[in-house]
Write a protein that holds these residues in place. Structure first.
Motif, PDB file in Angstrom:
ATOM      1  N   LEU A 153       7.156 -49.623 -12.462  1.00  0.00           N
ATOM      2  CA  LEU A 153       8.121 -48.732 -13.120  1.00  0.00           C
ATOM      3  C   LEU A 153       7.716 -48.308 -14.535  1.00  0.00           C
ATOM      4  CD1 LEU A 153      11.635 -49.991 -11.956  1.00  0.00           C
ATOM      5  CD2 LEU A 153      10.485 -47.848 -11.375  1.00  0.00           C
ATOM      6  N   TYR A 192       5.582 -45.365 -14.138  1.00  0.00           N
ATOM      7  CA  TYR A 192       6.412 -44.199 -13.868  1.00  0.00           C
ATOM      8  C   TYR A 192       6.973 -43.639 -15.173  1.00  0.00           C
ATOM      9  CZ  TYR A 192       6.881 -44.234  -8.744  1.00  0.00           C
ATOM     10  OH  TYR A 192       6.656 -44.125  -7.401  1.00  0.00           O
ATOM     11  N   VAL A 197       0.662 -44.070  -6.410  1.00  0.00           N
ATOM     12  CA  VAL A 197       1.374 -43.567  -7.593  1.00  0.00           C
ATOM     13  C   VAL A 197       0.393 -43.004  -8.619  1.00  0.00           C
ATOM     14  CG1 VAL A 197       2.732 -44.264  -9.604  1.00  0.00           C
ATOM     15  CG2 VAL A 197       3.416 -45.018  -7.326  1.00  0.00           C
ATOM     16  N   ALA A 253      -0.230 -38.947  -9.718  1.00  0.00           N
ATOM     17  CA  ALA A 253       0.427 -38.744 -11.012  1.00  0.00           C
ATOM     18  C   ALA A 253       0.420 -37.274 -11.463  1.00  0.00           C
ATOM     19  CB  ALA A 253      -0.210 -39.627 -12.075  1.00  0.00           C
ATOM     20  N   PHE A 280       3.403 -35.559  -9.993  1.00  0.00           N
ATOM     21  CA  PHE A 280       4.657 -35.923 -10.644  1.00  0.00           C
ATOM     22  C   PHE A 280       4.807 -35.184 -11.981  1.00  0.00           C
ATOM     23  CE2 PHE A 280       3.986 -40.381  -8.625  1.00  0.00           C
ATOM     24  CZ  PHE A 280       4.308 -39.867  -7.389  1.00  0.00           C
ATOM     25  N   THR A 324       7.937 -41.061  -2.095  1.00  0.00           N
ATOM     26  CA  THR A 324       8.049 -40.517  -3.449  1.00  0.00           C
ATOM     27  C   THR A 324       7.136 -39.312  -3.618  1.00  0.00           C
ATOM     28  OG1 THR A 324       8.543 -42.725  -4.314  1.00  0.00           O
ATOM     29  CG2 THR A 324       7.855 -41.063  -5.907  1.00  0.00           C
ATOM     30  N   GLN A 384       8.408 -35.472  -4.426  1.00  0.00           N
ATOM     31  CA  GLN A 384       7.946 -34.753  -5.605  1.00  0.00           C
ATOM     32  C   GLN A 384       7.237 -33.459  -5.212  1.00  0.00           C
ATOM     33  OE1 GLN A 384       8.465 -35.605  -8.960  1.00  0.00           O
ATOM     34  NE2 GLN A 384       9.869 -37.073  -8.023  1.00  0.00           N
TER      35      GLN A 384
END
Length: 216
Positions: A46, A49, A128, A132, A135, A187, A191
């Motif tokens: 997190l 994130y 993730v 990136a 995102f 996720t 996105q």
């Protein structure tokens, strides 16, 4: 002025409520699928994130604000802020991609993971980091959509992202049994759906923000 304030304020509030709901759903599904180790891995990721969101928002909101000020004062080349923000978003995002490709386990260990958490969170943090830029691009484009006079489009993009996240969290983690990998892919899909939605507006005929080749 009051009407204009409501026009921008209410969609933002609804978008943040939608974001809160899908974060709670994401956490709930991970707890059911992976238990305490999954929640631990999620909480270690997190802060990343948060960093990705902070950098994407810094570039997006900062550039969109400069765009709005330049547009209001009729400054030359104010329209180039959008193209520059996209370029810088991709450049900064490339750093996270490099970490995701080269040393995802090292990053997770730096965040405090042990061997047990590494086994659970390896694929999650790699996905993730590697996505990136997507995102960050979503955060950047959403900021410009708001400043291009379409706060409802930005709200719809955020709510669409939340719905996709909840739906694909369930599908990928339970019927398909992908665990933490499924949560990360959900996720990414959410996105991507949001980014496509806002880019469709930003590159459409009604938008004032076409992309230009320009110096950084």
């Amino acid at each position: 002025m009051e009407k204009q304030l409501r026009r921008y304020l209410l969609p933002n509030i609804l978008a943040m409520i939608g974001t809160s709901c899908y974060i709670l759903a994401d956490t709930f599904f991970i707890s059911l699928s992976q238990g305490p180790n999954g929640i631990t891995a999620l909480n270690l990721v997190l802060p990343l994130y948060g960093l990705i969101f902070a950098l994407g928002s810094m570039i997006g909101i900062g550039s969109a604000t400069r765009y709005a000020l330049g547009k209001g004062s009729n400054t030359a080349d104010y329209h180039l802020y959008f193209s520059n923000s996209i370029a810088w978003t991709l450049l900064v995002g490339a750093v996270f991609v490099a970490l995701g490709v080269a040393v995802p386990d090292g990053v997770l260990r730096l965040m405090g993971a042990d061997d047990t958490i590494l086994q659970v969170g390896h694929n999650y943090i790699r996905i993730v980091l590697c996505f990136a830029p997507l995102f960050m691009l979503n955060f950047t484009c959403t900021a410009f959509v708001r400043n291009d006079g379409a706060p409802r489009i930005a709200m719809a993009a955020t709510l669409l992202s939340g719905l996709f996240n909840i739906l694909f969290d369930y599908l990928l983690m339970f019927p398909l049994g992908l665990g933490m990998t499924g949560a990360a892919l959900a996720t990414v899909i959410s996105q991507a759906a949001s980014a496509v939605w806002v880019l469709r507006f930003l590159t459409g005929k009604k938008s004032l923000l076409p992309l230009h080749l320009c110096h950084l």
